[in-house]
Design a protein around this motif. Sequence first.
Motif, PDB file in Angstrom:
ATOM      1  N   GLU A  24     -10.435  -1.155  -2.865  1.00 24.35           N
ATOM      2  CA  GLU A  24      -9.193  -1.888  -3.164  1.00 24.35           C
ATOM      3  C   GLU A  24      -8.696  -2.637  -1.936  1.00 24.35           C
ATOM      4  O   GLU A  24      -8.271  -3.784  -2.031  1.00 24.35           O
ATOM      5  CB  GLU A  24      -8.093  -0.931  -3.629  1.00 24.35           C
ATOM      6  CG  GLU A  24      -8.292  -0.328  -4.985  1.00 24.35           C
ATOM      7  CD  GLU A  24      -7.207   0.683  -5.297  1.00 24.35           C
ATOM      8  OE1 GLU A  24      -6.452   0.433  -6.265  1.00 24.35           O
ATOM      9  OE2 GLU A  24      -7.103   1.694  -4.583  1.00 24.35           O
ATOM     10  N   ILE A  25      -8.748  -1.973  -0.805  1.00 25.01           N
ATOM     11  CA  ILE A  25      -8.245  -2.593   0.428  1.00 25.01           C
ATOM     12  C   ILE A  25      -9.120  -3.777   0.832  1.00 25.01           C
ATOM     13  O   ILE A  25      -8.618  -4.843   1.180  1.00 25.01           O
ATOM     14  CB  ILE A  25      -8.160  -1.551   1.558  1.00 25.01           C
ATOM     15  CG1 ILE A  25      -7.073  -0.530   1.198  1.00 25.01           C
ATOM     16  CG2 ILE A  25      -7.855  -2.221   2.893  1.00 25.01           C
ATOM     17  CD1 ILE A  25      -7.030   0.670   2.087  1.00 25.01           C
ATOM     18  N   ILE A  26     -10.425  -3.632   0.763  1.00 25.20           N
ATOM     19  CA  ILE A  26     -11.313  -4.734   1.123  1.00 25.20           C
ATOM     20  C   ILE A  26     -11.100  -5.917   0.182  1.00 25.20           C
ATOM     21  O   ILE A  26     -11.092  -7.076   0.613  1.00 25.20           O
ATOM     22  CB  ILE A  26     -12.787  -4.274   1.143  1.00 25.20           C
ATOM     23  CG1 ILE A  26     -12.999  -3.253   2.273  1.00 25.20           C
ATOM     24  CG2 ILE A  26     -13.746  -5.441   1.280  1.00 25.20           C
ATOM     25  CD1 ILE A  26     -12.652  -3.761   3.668  1.00 25.20           C
ATOM     26  N   GLN A  27     -10.878  -5.673  -1.107  1.00 22.28           N
ATOM     27  CA  GLN A  27     -10.586  -6.761  -2.047  1.00 22.28           C
ATOM     28  C   GLN A  27      -9.296  -7.475  -1.664  1.00 22.28           C
ATOM     29  O   GLN A  27      -9.226  -8.704  -1.702  1.00 22.28           O
ATOM     30  CB  GLN A  27     -10.499  -6.234  -3.479  1.00 22.28           C
ATOM     31  CG  GLN A  27     -11.840  -5.897  -4.078  1.00 22.28           C
ATOM     32  CD  GLN A  27     -11.729  -5.311  -5.479  1.00 22.28           C
ATOM     33  OE1 GLN A  27     -10.646  -5.046  -5.970  1.00 22.28           O
ATOM     34  NE2 GLN A  27     -12.862  -5.115  -6.106  1.00 22.28           N
ATOM     35  N   LEU A  28      -8.265  -6.717  -1.293  1.00 19.19           N
ATOM     36  CA  LEU A  28      -7.001  -7.323  -0.862  1.00 19.19           C
ATOM     37  C   LEU A  28      -7.201  -8.182   0.383  1.00 19.19           C
ATOM     38  O   LEU A  28      -6.692  -9.299   0.475  1.00 19.19           O
ATOM     39  CB  LEU A  28      -5.956  -6.244  -0.560  1.00 19.19           C
ATOM     40  CG  LEU A  28      -5.348  -5.507  -1.724  1.00 19.19           C
ATOM     41  CD1 LEU A  28      -4.513  -4.325  -1.225  1.00 19.19           C
ATOM     42  CD2 LEU A  28      -4.466  -6.450  -2.534  1.00 19.19           C
ATOM     43  N   VAL A  32      -3.481   5.306   4.588  1.00 19.16           N
ATOM     44  CA  VAL A  32      -3.006   4.908   3.261  1.00 19.16           C
ATOM     45  C   VAL A  32      -3.785   5.673   2.195  1.00 19.16           C
ATOM     46  O   VAL A  32      -4.862   6.188   2.449  1.00 19.16           O
ATOM     47  CB  VAL A  32      -3.114   3.383   3.020  1.00 19.16           C
ATOM     48  CG1 VAL A  32      -2.185   2.618   3.955  1.00 19.16           C
ATOM     49  CG2 VAL A  32      -4.542   2.901   3.165  1.00 19.16           C
ATOM     50  N   GLN A  33      -3.202   5.711   0.987  1.00 18.99           N
ATOM     51  CA  GLN A  33      -3.814   6.458  -0.113  1.00 18.99           C
ATOM     52  C   GLN A  33      -4.793   5.633  -0.941  1.00 18.99           C
ATOM     53  O   GLN A  33      -5.597   6.191  -1.671  1.00 18.99           O
ATOM     54  CB  GLN A  33      -2.723   7.006  -1.039  1.00 18.99           C
ATOM     55  CG  GLN A  33      -1.885   8.079  -0.409  1.00 18.99           C
ATOM     56  CD  GLN A  33      -0.833   8.617  -1.363  1.00 18.99           C
ATOM     57  OE1 GLN A  33      -0.722   8.194  -2.505  1.00 18.99           O
ATOM     58  NE2 GLN A  33      -0.044   9.547  -0.877  1.00 18.99           N
ATOM     59  N   GLU A  34      -4.744   4.318  -0.865  1.00 20.17           N
ATOM     60  CA  GLU A  34      -5.641   3.478  -1.664  1.00 20.17           C
ATOM     61  C   GLU A  34      -7.093   3.739  -1.290  1.00 20.17           C
ATOM     62  O   GLU A  34      -7.381   4.214  -0.199  1.00 20.17           O
ATOM     63  CB  GLU A  34      -5.312   1.992  -1.451  1.00 20.17           C
ATOM     64  CG  GLU A  34      -4.051   1.520  -2.131  1.00 20.17           C
ATOM     65  CD  GLU A  34      -2.767   1.971  -1.443  1.00 20.17           C
ATOM     66  OE1 GLU A  34      -1.714   1.887  -2.074  1.00 20.17           O
ATOM     67  OE2 GLU A  34      -2.812   2.419  -0.297  1.00 20.17           O
ATOM     68  N   MET A  66       0.853  -1.173   0.000  1.00 17.85           N
ATOM     69  CA  MET A  66       0.000   0.000   0.000  1.00 17.85           C
ATOM     70  C   MET A  66       0.900   1.237   0.000  1.00 17.85           C
ATOM     71  O   MET A  66       2.118   1.134   0.046  1.00 17.85           O
ATOM     72  CB  MET A  66      -0.933  -0.031   1.194  1.00 17.85           C
ATOM     73  CG  MET A  66      -1.937  -1.168   1.128  1.00 17.85           C
ATOM     74  SD  MET A  66      -3.077  -1.094   2.507  1.00 17.85           S
ATOM     75  CE  MET A  66      -3.385  -2.831   2.705  1.00 17.85           C
ATOM     76  N   THR A  67       0.270   2.406  -0.025  1.00 20.39           N
ATOM     77  CA  THR A  67       1.015   3.660  -0.112  1.00 20.39           C
ATOM     78  C   THR A  67       0.651   4.586   1.044  1.00 20.39           C
ATOM     79  O   THR A  67      -0.523   4.875   1.277  1.00 20.39           O
ATOM     80  CB  THR A  67       0.693   4.369  -1.444  1.00 20.39           C
ATOM     81  OG1 THR A  67       0.839   3.450  -2.510  1.00 20.39           O
ATOM     82  CG2 THR A  67       1.619   5.551  -1.661  1.00 20.39           C
ATOM     83  N   GLU A  68       1.672   5.041   1.774  1.00 21.07           N
ATOM     84  CA  GLU A  68       1.470   5.994   2.850  1.00 21.07           C
ATOM     85  C   GLU A  68       1.103   7.359   2.268  1.00 21.07           C
ATOM     86  O   GLU A  68       1.355   7.621   1.089  1.00 21.07           O
ATOM     87  CB  GLU A  68       2.746   6.130   3.682  1.00 21.07           C
ATOM     88  CG  GLU A  68       3.078   4.896   4.481  1.00 21.07           C
ATOM     89  CD  GLU A  68       4.319   5.102   5.351  1.00 21.07           C
ATOM     90  OE1 GLU A  68       5.246   5.823   4.935  1.00 21.07           O
ATOM     91  OE2 GLU A  68       4.336   4.522   6.446  1.00 21.07           O
ATOM     92  N   PRO A  69       0.556   8.270   3.083  1.00 18.64           N
ATOM     93  CA  PRO A  69       0.243   9.609   2.591  1.00 18.64           C
ATOM     94  C   PRO A  69       1.456  10.337   2.007  1.00 18.64           C
ATOM     95  O   PRO A  69       1.323  11.147   1.104  1.00 18.64           O
ATOM     96  CB  PRO A  69      -0.284  10.338   3.837  1.00 18.64           C
ATOM     97  CG  PRO A  69      -0.839   9.249   4.684  1.00 18.64           C
ATOM     98  CD  PRO A  69       0.068   8.070   4.448  1.00 18.64           C
ATOM     99  N   ALA A 105      -4.309  10.942   3.941  1.00 18.45           N
ATOM    100  CA  ALA A 105      -4.740   9.552   3.726  1.00 18.45           C
ATOM    101  C   ALA A 105      -6.211   9.513   3.351  1.00 18.45           C
ATOM    102  O   ALA A 105      -7.013  10.302   3.835  1.00 18.45           O
ATOM    103  CB  ALA A 105      -4.510   8.726   4.986  1.00 18.45           C
ATOM    104  N   SER A 106      -6.554   8.566   2.478  1.00 19.81           N
ATOM    105  CA  SER A 106      -7.957   8.407   2.099  1.00 19.81           C
ATOM    106  C   SER A 106      -8.644   7.330   2.937  1.00 19.81           C
ATOM    107  O   SER A 106      -9.858   7.300   3.034  1.00 19.81           O
ATOM    108  CB  SER A 106      -8.070   8.068   0.615  1.00 19.81           C
ATOM    109  OG  SER A 106      -7.363   6.886   0.332  1.00 19.81           O
TER     110      SER A 106
END
Length: 129
Positions: free
Chosen positions: A48-52, A42-44, A1-4, A28-29
């Motif tokens: 996307e995160i729930i799918q991961l 995180v920026q995602e 994932m991507t940090e702010p 962060a989103s």
Amino acid sequence: MTEPSGKSVYINVALITFVKPDSHVSGASVELGLASGRVQGVQENIEEIIQLVRASHRGEMTWIKLTEPNAKPIYVNVSQVTSLRADSQIPGANAELGFASGKLQGVRENADDVMQLIAAIAGQQGRPP
């Protein structure tokens, strides 16, 4: 994932206790609650995160979608919930979840509804969604 900040961060999804779209972390989103009690922004996007997370559990549905007192959705990792109280002291919450990290989270659903969701998941362990 991507940090702010734009840097990559690697997170063991099994240690995520909750995912919510209204991060208090600047830039962060999405906000991730971790088993350590730490919060990671995180920026995602949340989908996307729930799918991961779901993919990492290979079909085991250990996550439930609830509603925070402020009416925003929160996704909770049931395997990290250690307590459920019907007498929450959190304003606007009808139930209070305790996590392995020690964090408390209020939700609008009542304790009986949360228990029914958790029981339904317990009956589905190992089955595809």
